[in-house]
Scaffold this active site. Structure first.
Site, mmCIF file in Angstrom:
data_model
loop_
_atom_site.group_PDB
_atom_site.id
_atom_site.type_symbol
_atom_site.label_atom_id
_atom_site.label_comp_id
_atom_site.label_asym_id
_atom_site.label_seq_id
_atom_site.Cartn_x
_atom_site.Cartn_y
_atom_site.Cartn_z
ATOM 1 N N ASP A 195 27.644 81.923 32.965
ATOM 2 C CA ASP A 195 28.189 82.902 33.729
ATOM 3 C C ASP A 195 27.325 84.305 33.111
ATOM 4 O OD1 ASP A 195 29.280 81.348 35.585
ATOM 5 O OD2 ASP A 195 31.128 81.556 34.804
ATOM 6 N N GLN A 202 24.708 76.676 32.953
ATOM 7 C CA GLN A 202 25.939 76.603 31.812
ATOM 8 C C GLN A 202 25.542 77.469 30.510
ATOM 9 O OE1 GLN A 202 25.244 73.117 32.886
ATOM 10 N NE2 GLN A 202 26.302 74.065 34.964
ATOM 11 N N GLY A 225 26.774 78.157 39.252
ATOM 12 C CA GLY A 225 26.788 79.087 40.495
ATOM 13 C C GLY A 225 26.046 80.467 39.647
ATOM 14 N N HIS A 226 24.773 80.394 40.188
ATOM 15 C CA HIS A 226 23.979 81.738 39.880
ATOM 16 C C HIS A 226 23.716 82.819 40.760
ATOM 17 C CE1 HIS A 226 21.799 78.713 36.721
ATOM 18 N NE2 HIS A 226 23.046 79.029 36.534
ATOM 19 N N LYS A 233 22.363 84.475 34.132
ATOM 20 C CA LYS A 233 21.052 83.914 34.520
ATOM 21 C C LYS A 233 20.225 84.133 35.652
ATOM 22 C CE LYS A 233 23.164 79.984 33.173
ATOM 23 N NZ LYS A 233 24.646 80.694 32.864
HETATM 24 P P1 GDP Z 1 24.985 82.874 35.995
HETATM 25 O O1 GDP Z 1 25.769 81.522 36.340
HETATM 26 O O2 GDP Z 1 24.554 83.100 34.559
HETATM 27 O O3 GDP Z 1 23.783 83.065 36.837
HETATM 28 O O4 GDP Z 1 26.062 84.167 36.203
HETATM 29 P P2 GDP Z 1 26.944 84.237 37.555
HETATM 30 O O5 GDP Z 1 25.945 84.516 38.695
HETATM 31 O O6 GDP Z 1 28.059 83.248 37.736
HETATM 32 O O7 GDP Z 1 27.767 85.501 36.899
HETATM 33 C C1 GDP Z 1 27.420 86.644 36.625
HETATM 34 C C2 GDP Z 1 28.182 87.825 37.602
HETATM 35 O O8 GDP Z 1 27.862 88.969 37.275
HETATM 36 C C3 GDP Z 1 27.484 87.950 39.249
HETATM 37 O O9 GDP Z 1 28.540 88.047 39.728
HETATM 38 C C4 GDP Z 1 26.388 88.865 38.757
HETATM 39 O O10 GDP Z 1 26.351 89.430 40.171
HETATM 40 C C5 GDP Z 1 27.285 89.813 38.070
HETATM 41 N N1 GDP Z 1 26.170 90.689 37.166
HETATM 42 C C6 GDP Z 1 25.172 90.235 36.436
HETATM 43 N N2 GDP Z 1 24.493 91.251 35.859
HETATM 44 C C7 GDP Z 1 25.383 92.155 35.846
HETATM 45 C C8 GDP Z 1 25.468 93.422 35.152
HETATM 46 O O11 GDP Z 1 24.500 93.756 34.382
HETATM 47 N N3 GDP Z 1 26.576 94.137 35.489
HETATM 48 C C9 GDP Z 1 27.541 93.953 36.384
HETATM 49 N N4 GDP Z 1 28.527 94.673 36.545
HETATM 50 N N5 GDP Z 1 27.515 92.570 37.231
HETATM 51 C C10 GDP Z 1 26.595 91.785 36.585
HETATM 52 P P1 IMO Z 2 26.641 78.580 35.080
HETATM 53 O O1 IMO Z 2 25.268 78.156 35.179
HETATM 54 C C1 IMO Z 2 30.626 78.523 33.468
HETATM 55 C C2 IMO Z 2 32.413 74.723 32.607
HETATM 56 C C3 IMO Z 2 33.701 74.335 33.736
HETATM 57 C C4 IMO Z 2 34.349 73.436 32.478
HETATM 58 C C5 IMO Z 2 33.252 72.679 31.905
HETATM 59 C C6 IMO Z 2 32.962 71.249 32.388
HETATM 60 O O2 IMO Z 2 27.089 79.049 36.419
HETATM 61 O O3 IMO Z 2 26.684 79.405 34.057
HETATM 62 P P2 IMO Z 2 31.874 70.500 34.568
HETATM 63 O O4 IMO Z 2 32.046 70.710 36.159
HETATM 64 O O5 IMO Z 2 30.503 70.727 34.103
HETATM 65 O O6 IMO Z 2 32.569 69.063 34.512
HETATM 66 O O7 IMO Z 2 32.832 71.237 33.736
HETATM 67 O O8 IMO Z 2 32.254 73.616 31.749
HETATM 68 N N1 IMO Z 2 31.117 75.037 33.339
HETATM 69 C C7 IMO Z 2 30.772 76.320 33.751
HETATM 70 N N2 IMO Z 2 31.433 77.485 33.147
HETATM 71 N N3 IMO Z 2 29.402 78.462 34.226
HETATM 72 C C8 IMO Z 2 28.922 77.307 34.495
HETATM 73 O O9 IMO Z 2 27.814 77.384 35.170
HETATM 74 C C9 IMO Z 2 29.615 76.197 34.347
HETATM 75 N N4 IMO Z 2 29.273 74.803 34.633
HETATM 76 C C10 IMO Z 2 30.388 74.195 34.065
HETATM 77 O O10 IMO Z 2 34.422 75.445 34.068
HETATM 78 O O11 IMO Z 2 35.127 74.265 31.905
HETATM 79 MG MG MG Z 3 27.545 81.058 37.039
#
Ligand code: GDP
Ligand code: IMO
Ligand code: MG
Length: 423
Positions: free
Chosen positions: A14, A224, A41-42, A17
Site C-alpha cells: 500500500d 504487496q 488493491g492498487h 504503487k
Molecule cells: P498500492 O497498493 O501500493 O497501490 O497503494 P494503495 O492504493 O493500496 O494505497 C495507497 C493509498 O494512498 C490510496 O488510497 C491512494 O489514493 C493514496 N495516495 C497515494 N499517494 C498519495 C499521496 O501522496 N498522498 C496522499 N494523501 N494519498 C496518497
Molecule cells: P498491495 O499490492 C498490504 C498482507 C495481508 C496479510 C498478508 C498475507 O495493495 O500493496 P495474503 O492475502 O497475501 O495471504 O495476506 O499480506 N497483504 C497486503 N498488505 N497491501 C497488499 O497489497 C497486500 N497483500 C497482502 O494483509 O497481512
Molecule cells: Mg494496496
C-alpha cells in the site's frame, strides 16, 4: 535491446504503487504485473475519480499501452471479471489492451475456502490474510497440483478442476470447516470463466522478451511490499510469493541481466495491515492521527491499517534486496500537520544497538531509536514544483537520502495523478 524497469513496494504494501505506475505509464509500452493476485488493491485518481485495481495492471487507463497479467500472478476470474465490468461502466474497454499469461495460476473457489479454514484454525496467531485464496493457490503451484490459465483451453480442463476440487474438499474436512456454500461459489466461478475466456491469452515470456528485443519499454508493476516477501519478509506473517525484484524475473520470464531501473516506493511513514511485527508501530493518538489524515484503511478489505514512523533499517534492507536505483516517496502531505517527525535510524534489540532487522522479531524485544526532525507545518499538497517545497520538508528528504544512499527522484503529495513531482 532494452531493459525492463521494475517498480515495487519497500514496506508492507500500500505504498502507492498504483498511483505511480499510472503516472509513469506514458513513458512505457507495456505494463506487467508479475506476482501476487487479488490480495492487492492498487488505487489511482484522476479527473476527480478514484479507481481501485486488484488484478489488472495500473497502466490500463492509457488505451494506447498494453497491460499484461504475468505468469507469476494468481487470478480469481470472479474478481477479474468484476474489475473488467467496473472499468467498462467507466468507459474503459480492456478488450484491446489487456493480455493474460497462459502460465498464470487460477484461484479456485476451494482455494478461498482453504484460506479461510487455515486462518480460522490459527486463532490468535492468524496471518491476517486477505482471504482471497492466495496462500493455497501458491501452495498448489509449488506442490505441482495447480491449474493454469492455459488449462482452460484444453479438453480435460473439467476433469483437472474436479480432481483438484475433490482433493481440496478432503483437506477442508480435516480442518473441520463448513462455513461455505460451494455450489454457489462454483456457479459464480464457472459463470465468470465464460467472460474470462474471451480475454486474449498469451505465452507471456515470449511477448515480454519480444518487446525488449524490439527496444520497447516494459515496466513491471509490483504488488504487496518487500517486508511481505515469502523469503525476506517477516515470516510467517507474509504473503506467499516473491514480491521483490527477483520476482519480476520469475514472474515474467525476464533474465536478471535484462532488469534496468528499480523504482523503490515507500511512504514517508509506515503502515501495515494484517498481523506481524512492526517495530515503529504507534499505538497512541499520533498513530490514529496518521491513520485519519492518511486515510489508512485497506483498499481490498477496508481494514484499518496499523501506522507508525518511517523505519530506515528496514528501508535499507529492502533497498539492498531489490537493488533499488531510485526512490519514490509517497504521502509526504500526510505529515504536514506534525510539529516534529520521528525517523527510526536503528533499533535496541535485547539491550544491544543494531542497525538491521534481526531474525527473531517475535520473541526478542525490539525498540526503535529515533531521530527527531522539525516538521514543515505547511500544506504541501498543492505544490507543483520541488522549488515550492518548504525547507524543513527538503531537509526531511535529504536526511533520508543520506541515510540510505539512494536518490529520491519522485515525490508524491496527494492521491491525484497531478500531485506528483519529479526531481
Ligand atoms: P498500492 O497498493 O501500493 O497501490 O497503494 P494503495 O492504493 O493500496 O494505497 C495507497 C493509498 O494512498 C490510496 O488510497 C491512494 O489514493 C493514496 N495516495 C497515494 N499517494 C498519495 C499521496 O501522496 N498522498 C496522499 N494523501 N494519498 C496518497
Ligand atoms: P498491495 O499490492 C498490504 C498482507 C495481508 C496479510 C498478508 C498475507 O495493495 O500493496 P495474503 O492475502 O497475501 O495471504 O495476506 O499480506 N497483504 C497486503 N498488505 N497491501 C497488499 O497489497 C497486500 N497483500 C497482502 O494483509 O497481512
Ligand atoms: Mg494496496
Amino acid at each position: 535491446m532494452s531493459k525492463a524497469d521494475v517498480l515495487l513496494g519497500l514496506q508492507w504494501g500500500d505504498e502507492g504503487k498504483g498511483k505511480i505506475v499510472d503516472v509513469l505509464t506514458p513513458q512505457y509500452d507495456l505494463i506487467a504485473r508479475f506476482q501476487g493476485g487479488p490480495n492487492a488493491g492498487h488505487s489511482l485518481e484522476f479527473e476527480g475519480t478514484k479507481h481501485v485495481l486488484h488484478t489488472i495492471p495500473s497502466g490500463i487507463f492509457h488505451a494506447d499501452k498494453q497491460n499484461l497479467i504475468g505468469n507469476g500472478v494468481v487470478i480469481d476470474p470472479i474478481i477479474l471479471n468484476r474489475e473488467v465490468e467496473k472499468l467498462l461502466e467507466k468507459g474503459v474497454d480492456v478488450s484491446k489492451n489487456l493480455l493474460v499469461s497462459r502460465k498464470a495460476h487460477l484461484i479456485l473457489p476451494t482455494h478461498r475456502i482453504l484460506d479461510a479454514a487455515s486462518e480460522a484454525s490459527k486463532g490468535l496467531s492468524k496471518i491476517g490474510s486477505t482471504l482471497k485464496g492466495i496462500g493455497p493457490t501458491y501452495m498448489d503451484k509449488t506442490g505441482r497440483n495447480g491449474i493454469r490459465v492455459g488449462d482452460t483451453e484444453l479438453p480435460d480442463f473439467k476433469d483437472k478442476y474436479e480432481f483438484l476440487r475433490n482433493k481440496h474438499l478432503e483437506l477442508i474436512r480435516l480442518y473441520d470447516y463448513s462455513d461455505f456454500d460451494l455450489d454457489k461459489m462454483e456457479q459464480e466461478w464457472f459463470e465468470s470463466l465464460k467472460v474470462f475466456n474471451r480475454l486474449p491469452k498469451v505465452d507471456s515470456e515470449h511477448l515480454v522478451n519480444t518487446y525488449l528485443q524490439q527496444d520497447k519499454k516494459v515496466l513491471a508493476e509490483g504488488a504487496q511490499g518487500t517486508l511481505l516477501d515469502i523469503d525476506f519478509g517477516s515470516y510467517p506473517f507474509v504473503t506467499s510469493s516473491n514480491t521483490i525484484t527477483a520476482g519480476a524475473c520469475t514472474g515474467l520470464g525476464i533474465a536478471p541481466n535484462r532488469i534496468g531501473e528499480v523504482f523503490g516506493i515507500f511512504k514517508a511513514y509506515c503502515t501495515r495491515v494484517g498481523s506481524g511485527p512492526f517495530p515503529t508501530e504507534l499505538y497512541d493518538e499520533t498513530g490514529e492521527k496518521l491513520r485519519q489524515i492518511g486515510r489508512e484503511f485497506g483498499s481490498t478489505t477496508g481494514r484499518p491499517r496499523r501506522c507508525g514512523w518511517l523505519d530506515l533499517p528496514s528501508l535499507r534492507y529492502a533497498i539492498m534486496i531489490n537493488g533499488v536505483t531510485q526512490l519514490i516517496m509517497m504521502k509526504s502531505d500526510v505529515l504536514s500537520d506534525f510539529d516534529t517527525i520521528k525517523v527510526c535510524t536503528s533499533y535496541r534489540y535485547n539491550g544491544e544497538l543494531i542497525d538491521y532487522l534481526p531474525y527473531d522479531l517475535l520473541s526478542g524485544k525490539i525498540e526503535p531509536i529515533y531521530t527527531e526532525i522539525k516538521g514543515w507545518k505547511t500544506d504541501i499538497s498543492t505544490c507543483k514544483n520541488s522549488h515550492e517545497l518548504p525547507l524543513e520538508f527538503l531537509n526531511y528528504v535529504q536526511f533520508i537520502e543520506q541515510q540510505v544512499n539512494v536518490p529520491i527522484t519522485i515525490l508524491s503529495v496527494g492521491p491525484d495523478r497531478s500531485q506528483t513531482m519529479f526531481r
